[in-house]
Design a protein around this motif. Structure first.
Motif, PDB file in Angstrom:
ATOM      1  N   ILE A  42      -1.716  -1.317 -10.211  1.00 26.87           N
ATOM      2  CA  ILE A  42      -2.525  -0.756  -9.255  1.00 26.87           C
ATOM      3  C   ILE A  42      -1.366  -1.700  -7.769  1.00 26.87           C
ATOM      4  O   ILE A  42      -2.108  -0.690  -6.273  1.00 26.87           O
ATOM      5  N   PHE A  43      -0.864  -2.170  -7.298  1.00 25.51           N
ATOM      6  CA  PHE A  43      -0.803  -1.956  -6.351  1.00 25.51           C
ATOM      7  C   PHE A  43       0.357   0.032  -6.012  1.00 25.51           C
ATOM      8  O   PHE A  43       0.369  -0.279  -4.608  1.00 25.51           O
ATOM      9  N   LEU A  46      -2.765   1.619  -5.400  1.00 27.27           N
ATOM     10  CA  LEU A  46      -2.558   1.736  -3.623  1.00 27.27           C
ATOM     11  C   LEU A  46      -2.355   1.755  -2.740  1.00 27.27           C
ATOM     12  O   LEU A  46      -2.658   1.706  -1.282  1.00 27.27           O
ATOM     13  N   GLY A  47      -0.776   2.676  -2.698  1.00 22.60           N
ATOM     14  CA  GLY A  47       0.107   2.867  -2.342  1.00 22.60           C
ATOM     15  C   GLY A  47       1.239   1.273  -1.325  1.00 22.60           C
ATOM     16  O   GLY A  47       1.527   2.308   0.165  1.00 22.60           O
ATOM     17  N   ALA A  48       0.858   0.369  -2.659  1.00 16.89           N
ATOM     18  CA  ALA A  48       2.334  -0.345  -1.608  1.00 16.89           C
ATOM     19  C   ALA A  48       3.300  -0.049  -2.768  1.00 16.89           C
ATOM     20  O   ALA A  48       3.958  -1.670  -3.585  1.00 16.89           O
ATOM     21  N   GLY A 120      -4.823   9.710  -1.762  1.00 17.99           N
ATOM     22  CA  GLY A 120      -5.684   8.574  -1.551  1.00 17.99           C
ATOM     23  C   GLY A 120      -5.165   7.598  -0.895  1.00 17.99           C
ATOM     24  O   GLY A 120      -6.991   7.259  -0.442  1.00 17.99           O
ATOM     25  N   ALA A 121      -4.721   6.453  -0.792  1.00 17.57           N
ATOM     26  CA  ALA A 121      -4.365   6.113   0.512  1.00 17.57           C
ATOM     27  C   ALA A 121      -3.053   6.390   0.823  1.00 17.57           C
ATOM     28  O   ALA A 121      -2.282   6.962   0.135  1.00 17.57           O
ATOM     29  N   ILE A 124       2.788   2.847   2.382  1.00 13.29           N
ATOM     30  CA  ILE A 124       3.525   1.570   3.012  1.00 13.29           C
ATOM     31  C   ILE A 124       4.448   1.581   2.527  1.00 13.29           C
ATOM     32  O   ILE A 124       4.675   0.248   1.549  1.00 13.29           O
TER      33      ILE A 124
ATOM     34  N   MET B   1     -11.272   9.773  -2.571  1.00 12.47           N
ATOM     35  CA  MET B   1     -12.079   8.385  -2.857  1.00 12.47           C
ATOM     36  C   MET B   1     -11.280   7.229  -2.957  1.00 12.47           C
ATOM     37  O   MET B   1     -10.162   6.833  -3.801  1.00 12.47           O
ATOM     38  N   PHE B   2     -11.349   6.219  -2.442  1.00 10.00           N
ATOM     39  CA  PHE B   2      -9.846   5.348  -1.867  1.00 10.00           C
ATOM     40  C   PHE B   2     -10.605   4.266  -2.520  1.00 10.00           C
ATOM     41  O   PHE B   2     -11.405   3.597  -2.476  1.00 10.00           O
ATOM     42  N   PRO B   3      -9.671   3.841  -3.395  1.00 12.10           N
ATOM     43  CA  PRO B   3     -10.454   2.421  -4.306  1.00 12.10           C
ATOM     44  C   PRO B   3     -10.279   1.163  -3.542  1.00 12.10           C
ATOM     45  O   PRO B   3      -9.986   0.409  -4.224  1.00 12.10           O
ATOM     46  N   LEU B  44      -3.395  -9.373  -4.230  1.00 14.83           N
ATOM     47  CA  LEU B  44      -3.838  -8.800  -4.699  1.00 14.83           C
ATOM     48  C   LEU B  44      -5.202  -8.319  -3.744  1.00 14.83           C
ATOM     49  O   LEU B  44      -5.029  -6.835  -3.217  1.00 14.83           O
ATOM     50  N   VAL B  47      -2.985  -6.961  -0.476  1.00 13.94           N
ATOM     51  CA  VAL B  47      -2.152  -5.932  -0.468  1.00 13.94           C
ATOM     52  C   VAL B  47      -3.867  -4.512  -0.434  1.00 13.94           C
ATOM     53  O   VAL B  47      -3.022  -3.444   0.615  1.00 13.94           O
ATOM     54  N   ALA B  51      -3.489  -2.294   2.735  1.00 16.33           N
ATOM     55  CA  ALA B  51      -3.946  -0.769   2.078  1.00 16.33           C
ATOM     56  C   ALA B  51      -4.888  -0.291   3.317  1.00 16.33           C
ATOM     57  O   ALA B  51      -5.174   1.100   3.502  1.00 16.33           O
ATOM     58  N   PRO B  56       0.802  -2.891   7.397  1.00 16.52           N
ATOM     59  CA  PRO B  56       1.775  -3.532   6.444  1.00 16.52           C
ATOM     60  C   PRO B  56       2.000  -4.864   6.390  1.00 16.52           C
ATOM     61  O   PRO B  56       2.646  -5.428   5.366  1.00 16.52           O
ATOM     62  N   GLN B  59       1.002  -6.702   2.931  1.00 17.96           N
ATOM     63  CA  GLN B  59       2.457  -6.452   2.000  1.00 17.96           C
ATOM     64  C   GLN B  59       3.371  -8.078   2.219  1.00 17.96           C
ATOM     65  O   GLN B  59       3.828  -8.515   1.187  1.00 17.96           O
TER      66      GLN B  59
END
Lengths: 174, 100
Positions: A42-43, A46-48, A120-121, A124, B1-3, B44, B47, B51, B56, B59
Motif C-alpha cells: 500500500i505504501f 501511495l507513492g512512497a 495516481g500519486a 516521493i 483516482m488517488f485512494p 499508514l 504516509v 502523499a 515528504p 514519510q
C-alpha cells in the motif's frame, strides 16, 4: 491501480484478523508478517517506495525476528520437538502462504504492467525524504538516536541473568 | 483516482483491530503484536497524508515511528522474558499479583 490498493488492503485486514484469532504465537507471527507486507504494498501504491522498502526490511524483517527469537526462547521444553513437527503441517502455513501469494501476484503484475512507480500519486523518492529528514527534522533524528540508545541499554540491563551472584552464593555455601 | 480516503479508512480499521487485540487477548506476546499493528496503522495514516499533499514529511514521521517501534519492542520483549522467568506465565492476569 486502485485494484492493487483494494486487494492489498483486504489482505492486510484479513491477515490482521487471523493474527488476532490465532492461539499459537508462531501462527500469529506468520499472519502479522503478511499484514506488514501488505501495508508495504500500500505504501508503494501511495507513492512512497522508500518507506515501503523500510517497512519490509525493518518491520517485517528486524522487528519480527525479535518476536521469533522470544517465541523460540519461551518455547524451550520437552514439547519443543513435537511443536516443531506440528508447525510443518500444511494447515498451519497454507493460510499465510495464500495471502503472501496474492501480494506476490500484485508485485509481478505491477512490474509487468510497466507503470513503476505507480501512477495516481506523485512519487516521493528517498532523496526528498532524506533532504527533509536531515534538514528540518535533524533534531528529531538526534532524539531518535538517543531513544534507540536508551532502548539498547534497557534491553541489555533487563536481559542480564545475574549469573555472578548465583556463582558467588555457590562458592560461599558449598 | 488517488485512494487517499481509502488509505485513512484502512488505517482506521487496522488501528481498531489493534485496540481490540490489546483489550481482548490475555497473552503478553499478542498484546505486543497488537501494539505493533496500531503503530503500523498510525504510520499508514501519516504516509497517506504526506502523499495527499505531496510532501515528504509524512514519510519522515513514519521513520520516527519505526525507530520508536524498534526501541519499544526491544524493551517490551526483554520485559516479557523477565516476567516469564518470574511467573512462568505470559498471562496478563497472572502479573496483576505483582506488588510494587
Amino acid at each position: 491501480m486502485t485494484i492493487v490498493f483494494y486487494t492489498a488492503g483486504a489482505v492486510a485486514i484479513i491477515a490482521t484478523i487471523m493474527m488476532l484469532t490465532r492461539l499459537d504465537a508462531v501462527h500469529a507471527l506468520l499472519h502479522l508478517i503478511v499484514s506488514l507486507l501488505a501495508v508495504a504494498v500500500i505504501f508503494f501504491v501511495l507513492g512512497a517506495p522508500f518507506v515501503a522498502a523500510l517497512e519490509v526490511i525493518i518491520y517485517a524483517g528486524a522487528i519480527m525476528v525479535l518476536f521469533v527469537f522470544v517465541v523460540m526462547l519461551l518455547n524451550l521444553g520437552a514439547h519443543a520437538a513435537r511443536a516443531e513437527r506440528a508447525l510443518l503441517t500444511p494447515s498451519i502455513w497454507v493460510g499465510p502462504a495464500v495471502l503472501a501469494a496474492i501480494l506476490l501476484a500484485e508485485f509481478i503484475w505491477l512490474l509487468a504492467s510497466g507503470n513503476v512507480p505507480p501512477s495516481g500519486a506523485a512519487t516521493i523518492g528517498p532523496a526528498e525524504v532524506g533532504m527533509a529528514l536531515f534538514g528540518r527534522y535533524l533534531i528529531g533524528v538526534e532524539l531518535a538516536s538517543m531513544l534507540l540508545l536508551a532502548g539498547l541499554v534497557a534491553a541489555y540491563h533487563l536481559g542480564w541473568r545475574k549469573i555472578p551472584q548465583v556463582e558467588a552464593t555457590h562458592v560461599s555455601h558449598p | 483516482m488517488f485512494p487517499i480516503r481509502e488509505g485513512f479508512l484502512l488505517s482506521g480499521v487496522l488501528f481498531t483491530l489493534g485496540v481490540i487485540g490489546v483489550l481482548v487477548r490475555r497473552n503478553l506476546l499478542f498484546v505486543l503484536m497488537s501494539i505493533e499493528v496500531m503503530l503500523n496503522a498510525a504510520g499508514l495514516a501519516f504516509v497517506a497524508a504526506g502523499a495527499r499533499w505531496g510532501q515528504p514529511d509524512g514519510q519522515v514521521v513514519f521513520l520516527f515511528i519505526l525507530a520508536m517501534a524498534a526501541a519499544e519492542v526491544s524493551v517490551g520483549l526483554a520485559l516479557v522474558l523477565e516476567l516469564y522467568h518470574q511467573y512462568k506465565s505470559l498471562d496478563t492476569d497472572a502479573i496483576s499479583r505483582m506488588r510494587g
